[in-house]
Design a protein around this motif. Structure first.
Motif, mmCIF file in Angstrom:
data_model
loop_
_atom_site.group_PDB
_atom_site.id
_atom_site.type_symbol
_atom_site.label_atom_id
_atom_site.label_comp_id
_atom_site.label_asym_id
_atom_site.label_seq_id
_atom_site.Cartn_x
_atom_site.Cartn_y
_atom_site.Cartn_z
ATOM 1 N N LEU A 66 -7.799 -5.171 2.877
ATOM 2 C CA LEU A 66 -6.706 -4.228 2.650
ATOM 3 C C LEU A 66 -5.357 -4.832 3.042
ATOM 4 O O LEU A 66 -4.399 -4.787 2.273
ATOM 5 C CB LEU A 66 -6.951 -2.938 3.440
ATOM 6 N N LEU A 75 -2.552 -5.841 0.222
ATOM 7 C CA LEU A 75 -1.293 -5.100 0.269
ATOM 8 C C LEU A 75 -0.112 -6.048 0.424
ATOM 9 O O LEU A 75 0.897 -5.925 -0.280
ATOM 10 C CB LEU A 75 -1.323 -4.081 1.408
ATOM 11 N N TRP A 119 -2.898 -0.620 -7.386
ATOM 12 C CA TRP A 119 -2.375 0.258 -6.328
ATOM 13 C C TRP A 119 -3.366 1.380 -6.036
ATOM 14 O O TRP A 119 -3.584 1.742 -4.885
ATOM 15 C CB TRP A 119 -1.021 0.845 -6.723
ATOM 16 N N LEU A 176 -6.171 0.149 -3.807
ATOM 17 C CA LEU A 176 -5.739 0.014 -2.413
ATOM 18 C C LEU A 176 -5.594 1.373 -1.738
ATOM 19 O O LEU A 176 -5.974 1.543 -0.573
ATOM 20 C CB LEU A 176 -4.415 -0.736 -2.325
#
Length: 159
Positions: free
Chosen positions: A100, A104, A120, A123
């Motif tokens: 993660l 990101l 997106w 995530l």
């Protein structure tokens, strides 16, 4: 997908986090002296990860891509040694947290137009899975059940 880890039986596994996976693409995307071809390869790794059904129904990412099977699997589903059956649905919290964080960080560095909404969304699903695990268990634990997101082995600071 690249052959990141060679197993003794010559099967190859790409790990989504912890000691490989989405960590290794970061320097290839942001390094100032990185060749264009290397940046393109790093971006293709991101495409493969996000477009390859890498998000489990719990919201967490699958832990590995099994090259010989050409599919995403849980962290330990490739391990057929006797006594490892109880690990089949588990995922290491550290692997999930690293994945993660590094994904990101990379997506925030890419031009907005280059990042599909699907990435997106993936995530966000994983971030929400972490929140759900925390709310339901009061901890993130060491290992999670990939199917449910519940802490399977807890009382650790794995992430």
């Amino acid at each position: 997908y690249s052959n990141a880890v060679a197993a003794p039986d010559f099967k190859f596994f790409f790990q989504s986090g912890w000691v490989g996976g989405m960590m290794v693409t970061l320097p290839l995307l942001i390094g100032k002296d990185v060749a264009t071809e290397s940046r393109e390869r790093a971006f293709r790794n991101l495409e493969t990860f996000f477009d390859g059904a890498s998000v489990h129904s719990s919201g967490y990412f699958y832990g590995r891509f099994a090259g010989h099977l050409r599919q995403w699997t849980t962290d330990y589903s490739f391990d057929d040694r006797p006594g490892t059956e109880h690990f089949m649905a588990l995922t290491l919290v550290r692997r999930q947290a690293d994945c993660l964080y590094f994904l990101l960080r990379q997506l925030l560095l890419l031009p907005t137009a280059k990042v599909p909404d699907l990435w997106w969304d993936a995530l966000k699903r994983q971030a929400y899975a972490f929140v759900k695990t925390w709310k339901e268990n009061g901890q993130l634990g060491f290992f999670l059940d990939t199917n449910t997101g519940h802490v399977a082995i807890g009382n650790s600071t794995s992430a």
